[in-house]
Structure formats: structure tokens, C-alpha cells
Scaffold this motif. Sequence first.
Motif, PDB file in Angstrom:
ATOM      1  N   CYS A 164       0.837  -1.201   0.000  1.00 19.01           N
ATOM      2  CA  CYS A 164       0.000   0.000   0.000  1.00 19.01           C
ATOM      3  C   CYS A 164       0.867   1.243   0.000  1.00 19.01           C
ATOM      4  O   CYS A 164       1.938   1.272   0.612  1.00 19.01           O
ATOM      5  CB  CYS A 164      -0.912  -0.019   1.237  1.00 19.01           C
ATOM      6  SG  CYS A 164      -2.029   1.385   1.380  1.00 19.01           S
ATOM      7  N   TYR A 166       0.217   5.339   0.859  1.00 20.76           N
ATOM      8  CA  TYR A 166      -0.714   6.370   1.335  1.00 20.76           C
ATOM      9  C   TYR A 166       0.057   7.666   1.534  1.00 20.76           C
ATOM     10  O   TYR A 166       1.015   7.718   2.296  1.00 20.76           O
ATOM     11  CB  TYR A 166      -1.355   5.932   2.650  1.00 20.76           C
ATOM     12  CG  TYR A 166      -2.182   7.012   3.328  1.00 20.76           C
ATOM     13  CD1 TYR A 166      -3.326   7.516   2.721  1.00 20.76           C
ATOM     14  CD2 TYR A 166      -1.826   7.516   4.579  1.00 20.76           C
ATOM     15  CE1 TYR A 166      -4.090   8.498   3.340  1.00 20.76           C
ATOM     16  CE2 TYR A 166      -2.585   8.499   5.209  1.00 20.76           C
ATOM     17  CZ  TYR A 166      -3.707   8.976   4.583  1.00 20.76           C
ATOM     18  OH  TYR A 166      -4.463   9.952   5.196  1.00 20.76           O
ATOM     19  N   HIS A 307      -5.899  -3.637  -8.169  1.00 21.86           N
ATOM     20  CA  HIS A 307      -5.541  -2.281  -7.746  1.00 21.86           C
ATOM     21  C   HIS A 307      -6.779  -1.608  -7.160  1.00 21.86           C
ATOM     22  O   HIS A 307      -7.800  -1.466  -7.838  1.00 21.86           O
ATOM     23  CB  HIS A 307      -5.028  -1.463  -8.932  1.00 21.86           C
ATOM     24  CG  HIS A 307      -3.800  -2.018  -9.573  1.00 21.86           C
ATOM     25  ND1 HIS A 307      -2.529  -1.711  -9.140  1.00 21.86           N
ATOM     26  CD2 HIS A 307      -3.646  -2.865 -10.616  1.00 21.86           C
ATOM     27  CE1 HIS A 307      -1.637  -2.335  -9.895  1.00 21.86           C
ATOM     28  NE2 HIS A 307      -2.297  -3.051 -10.795  1.00 21.86           N
ATOM     29  N   PHE A 309      -8.026   2.016  -5.155  1.00 23.55           N
ATOM     30  CA  PHE A 309      -7.493   3.364  -5.006  1.00 23.55           C
ATOM     31  C   PHE A 309      -8.635   4.364  -4.863  1.00 23.55           C
ATOM     32  O   PHE A 309      -9.795   4.069  -5.177  1.00 23.55           O
ATOM     33  CB  PHE A 309      -6.618   3.738  -6.218  1.00 23.55           C
ATOM     34  CG  PHE A 309      -7.228   3.378  -7.539  1.00 23.55           C
ATOM     35  CD1 PHE A 309      -8.008   4.279  -8.253  1.00 23.55           C
ATOM     36  CD2 PHE A 309      -7.036   2.099  -8.086  1.00 23.55           C
ATOM     37  CE1 PHE A 309      -8.573   3.931  -9.468  1.00 23.55           C
ATOM     38  CE2 PHE A 309      -7.602   1.747  -9.302  1.00 23.55           C
ATOM     39  CZ  PHE A 309      -8.366   2.667  -9.996  1.00 23.55           C
ATOM     40  N   ASN A 310      -8.287   5.543  -4.379  1.00 22.16           N
ATOM     41  CA  ASN A 310      -9.256   6.632  -4.272  1.00 22.16           C
ATOM     42  C   ASN A 310      -9.168   7.535  -5.499  1.00 22.16           C
ATOM     43  O   ASN A 310      -8.280   7.374  -6.355  1.00 22.16           O
ATOM     44  CB  ASN A 310      -9.023   7.439  -2.994  1.00 22.16           C
ATOM     45  CG  ASN A 310      -7.774   8.301  -3.093  1.00 22.16           C
ATOM     46  OD1 ASN A 310      -6.736   7.855  -3.584  1.00 22.16           O
ATOM     47  ND2 ASN A 310      -7.851   9.532  -2.625  1.00 22.16           N
ATOM     48  N   VAL A 313      -5.925   9.520  -6.854  1.00 18.33           N
ATOM     49  CA  VAL A 313      -4.848   8.879  -7.603  1.00 18.33           C
ATOM     50  C   VAL A 313      -4.816   9.374  -9.053  1.00 18.33           C
ATOM     51  O   VAL A 313      -3.742   9.425  -9.665  1.00 18.33           O
ATOM     52  CB  VAL A 313      -5.017   7.346  -7.533  1.00 18.33           C
ATOM     53  CG1 VAL A 313      -4.149   6.638  -8.548  1.00 18.33           C
ATOM     54  CG2 VAL A 313      -4.673   6.849  -6.126  1.00 18.33           C
ATOM     55  N   PRO A 344       3.561   0.044  -5.061  1.00 15.77           N
ATOM     56  CA  PRO A 344       2.691   1.220  -5.179  1.00 15.77           C
ATOM     57  C   PRO A 344       3.440   2.536  -5.017  1.00 15.77           C
ATOM     58  O   PRO A 344       3.046   3.553  -5.589  1.00 15.77           O
ATOM     59  CB  PRO A 344       1.665   1.004  -4.055  1.00 15.77           C
ATOM     60  CG  PRO A 344       1.630  -0.469  -3.845  1.00 15.77           C
ATOM     61  CD  PRO A 344       3.028  -0.939  -4.091  1.00 15.77           C
ATOM     62  N   PHE A 364      -3.510  10.544  -1.792  1.00 10.16           N
ATOM     63  CA  PHE A 364      -3.125   9.503  -2.750  1.00 10.16           C
ATOM     64  C   PHE A 364      -3.126   8.192  -1.985  1.00 10.16           C
ATOM     65  O   PHE A 364      -2.340   7.996  -1.062  1.00 10.16           O
ATOM     66  CB  PHE A 364      -1.738   9.774  -3.337  1.00 10.16           C
ATOM     67  CG  PHE A 364      -1.305   8.759  -4.370  1.00 10.16           C
ATOM     68  CD1 PHE A 364      -1.380   9.041  -5.721  1.00 10.16           C
ATOM     69  CD2 PHE A 364      -0.821   7.500  -3.993  1.00 10.16           C
ATOM     70  CE1 PHE A 364      -0.985   8.115  -6.681  1.00 10.16           C
ATOM     71  CE2 PHE A 364      -0.427   6.558  -4.934  1.00 10.16           C
ATOM     72  CZ  PHE A 364      -0.499   6.875  -6.283  1.00 10.16           C
ATOM     73  N   LEU A 366      -3.256   4.002  -2.771  1.00 13.83           N
ATOM     74  CA  LEU A 366      -3.234   2.920  -3.730  1.00 13.83           C
ATOM     75  C   LEU A 366      -2.796   1.648  -3.026  1.00 13.83           C
ATOM     76  O   LEU A 366      -1.730   1.611  -2.404  1.00 13.83           O
ATOM     77  CB  LEU A 366      -2.258   3.236  -4.882  1.00 13.83           C
ATOM     78  CG  LEU A 366      -1.939   2.107  -5.862  1.00 13.83           C
ATOM     79  CD1 LEU A 366      -3.197   1.658  -6.615  1.00 13.83           C
ATOM     80  CD2 LEU A 366      -0.853   2.542  -6.844  1.00 13.83           C
ATOM     81  N   GLN A 368      -2.263  -2.549  -3.855  1.00 16.16           N
ATOM     82  CA  GLN A 368      -2.305  -3.602  -4.863  1.00 16.16           C
ATOM     83  C   GLN A 368      -2.210  -4.960  -4.180  1.00 16.16           C
ATOM     84  O   GLN A 368      -1.533  -5.118  -3.154  1.00 16.16           O
ATOM     85  CB  GLN A 368      -1.206  -3.437  -5.900  1.00 16.16           C
ATOM     86  CG  GLN A 368       0.206  -3.643  -5.403  1.00 16.16           C
ATOM     87  CD  GLN A 368       1.228  -3.391  -6.515  1.00 16.16           C
ATOM     88  OE1 GLN A 368       1.051  -2.527  -7.367  1.00 16.16           O
ATOM     89  NE2 GLN A 368       2.335  -4.143  -6.490  1.00 16.16           N
TER      90      GLN A 368
END
Length: 373
Positions: A164, A166, A307, A309-310, A313, A344, A364, A366, A368
Motif C-alpha cells: 500500500c 498512502y 488495484h 485506489f481513491n 490517484v 505502489p 493519494f 493505492l 495492490q
Amino acid sequence: MDEQTLDTPTPPSAAPAALGAFGRSVLGEWRHSLVVLEGVQPGRRIDIGDRPLVIGRRTAADLVLPELQVSALHCRVRVEAGRPALKVTDLNSTNGSYINGQRVAGNAYLAPGGTLAIGQHLFRHDFLSPERLVRAAYEDAERELTVAAWLPAPLTKGPVRTDCCYRPAEPPRGAGVAVLPLAGDRLAFVVIDVNGPAEHVARHAARVLQELREVADSPGPAALLQQLHDRWRLGAHVGLFFTAWAGVLDPATRVLQHASAGHHAALLRMPDGEMLRLESLNPPVGLLPGTVFTQEACTVPPGSRLHLFNKGVFDFPDRSGRPLTLDDFEALLACLPPSGGHAPQQTFARVRCMAASPLLADDFLLMQAEFTG
């Protein structure tokens, strides 16, 4: 020499002399505490009253530090009347006690704002008025209630490996992610993005992540979103609601059930490089009363990569001023190596090279997941 003076200059905010006497303020007595800066439970505040505090590895100590570099009974910390510094007595410990980096020989004094090191633990001495102590307690609680505190640890073994990245905006905007073990060796993946008043979104995201760890075992992602929806209603949380994507993987069948609630699709990269968008049409969590969530399903062969994510990203202008979209982010992911070897954090670096501004307008986030088995 049995006693050292290792005082540091007392910060004005910690010195009550202007009030007429040490130990008193307009609301009552000033209080001493040690705050954990490094070690187990960073941010924890240990109050020190009239009774001396013995620190050591044994359960007989008042404050137990379970590490080999700490002696059974390591040191004693006590308040002396009329003095803002704490008296620290090293109890013949093997590895020593250190005030502001200097080893204590016998007794020494720890001034407000100074540090005490014991083994791998580092403490700061706070000497605060009651009003400042209340504010400090609130600040401690705020620090504990952050998104970063509830982010999942990476999975490094088994059929699923996770990582991850962040990077919060300033102030944070309320994105979060969770990985939850369920019955039957199943795993749930959840990403959230809170919407509402800016001063509340990050705290709300942290509370949602905390709640996620306490939800009952869920038969699938739609039921999991339903539990969140039933707990978090718009009217009860100062106008806050959140989008979410949830997936539940059964490693035995390799079936991934998924449901999105007002959230954009998650991206699943297949071993042959094909990119699948995983989404279902549901409103955001907590927005519409009576919502019944639906879900979809797909199979994830070995070598697939998920993946989550918000929106932060991909939702920003590039260097030419063109607003980027999910299509642009999908194209970037499609160019990555087919499996392993790309974290990430590296994706974050690539994405930020595309951005018009070095400052983050949104969090940000993400995560995976590599399906290896």
C-alpha cells in the motif's frame, strides 16, 4: 558524584513560576507525565503522581517495557515538591538510563521538554497545567484517530500479497483502505473515500476503518457494505457520507465477489495484461435510506493483480493543464511489469511526475494485491 543536573532550559509554556508557585495554576495543580515518543504505543501518556514510577522488564514494575535491553527493575522516576524537573534514579541497570542522550549516574533531573531513553523506548517529560493537559489529551486522541493508524500491514506470505502507498493531502481528505480476514480463509478488501465538511472527513475515515475491524463476518461484499450503511447514516454524522469499493476473495475457488457504492471501479490486471474494471451500480454508503446493495463476481487466475485506489490517484490536471481520468491511470498501470517488482510507491512517483502541481490536492491511496497461488 551521586547526583547529576541534566536539566534542559524549561520552555515558557511549561513553567508555572509566573503563577506564583510551582505546582499550582488558576485551575489547580500542574501535572507531570511521560509521553512515549518511540517504542510500544507511541503517543501514550503516562501520568506521574505523588507515588514514584518504577520502570522495568518485570511485572513488579509500575511501567513494564518487555524488551531485553531493559533491566528487571531499570529506573525510578519521581516528583519532588516545588521542582518542575522529575528526579530519575537508575537502579543499577545493565544498559543504562539516558536523559537528553547523557547516561544517568545515580540520580539526575529530567526537565520539562527533556527526553528519557530506556532500551528502545524514548519518553518526553511534559509538565502541564490542567487546561493544557485537557488540550494535550484531546490532541493525543486526535493523533490516535488518524487514517494512517488504521491502514493494514502488508501481507507477505500466502496466496495473496499486498502492498500500500498512502500520501495524505494537507489537510487529509478522508481516503482509507482495509484488508479483513473472514471465515473460511476468505479475505475482504475495502477502500473508502469520505465526502463532507473538510474538517471532519479524515477523522470520519479513521472511525470507519476502525468499525470495519469490528463488523461481523460477512457472506459477501454487498452484505459488508450493507453493515456499514446501517451503521453510518448521513443525518447522524454531520453531513458525512462515503463512497466505497469492497471485494471478498475465496482462495479455494479463486472467485472474487465485488461491490461498489458510488465509487469508481477497481482495476484487475489479468496475467495476459488485459485490464478489467470491477464495479457495480450502488449509491454511496450512508446517503440514501433503504439502499439494498448488489454485487458482481469474477475469477482471478494466478498472476492477477488487483488495484484499489481513491479518486485522488487520477483526478488532477497534468502538466499541460488537461484533467486526467481513470482511463489515463488504467493506461499507466497497463504498462507496468506483468507481475511483481513494482511497488505502489513507484506508481506514486510516476503519477506525481505527470501532475501540474507538486502539492497534493487530494489524498493519494493505492493498494495492490498480487494473487500468487
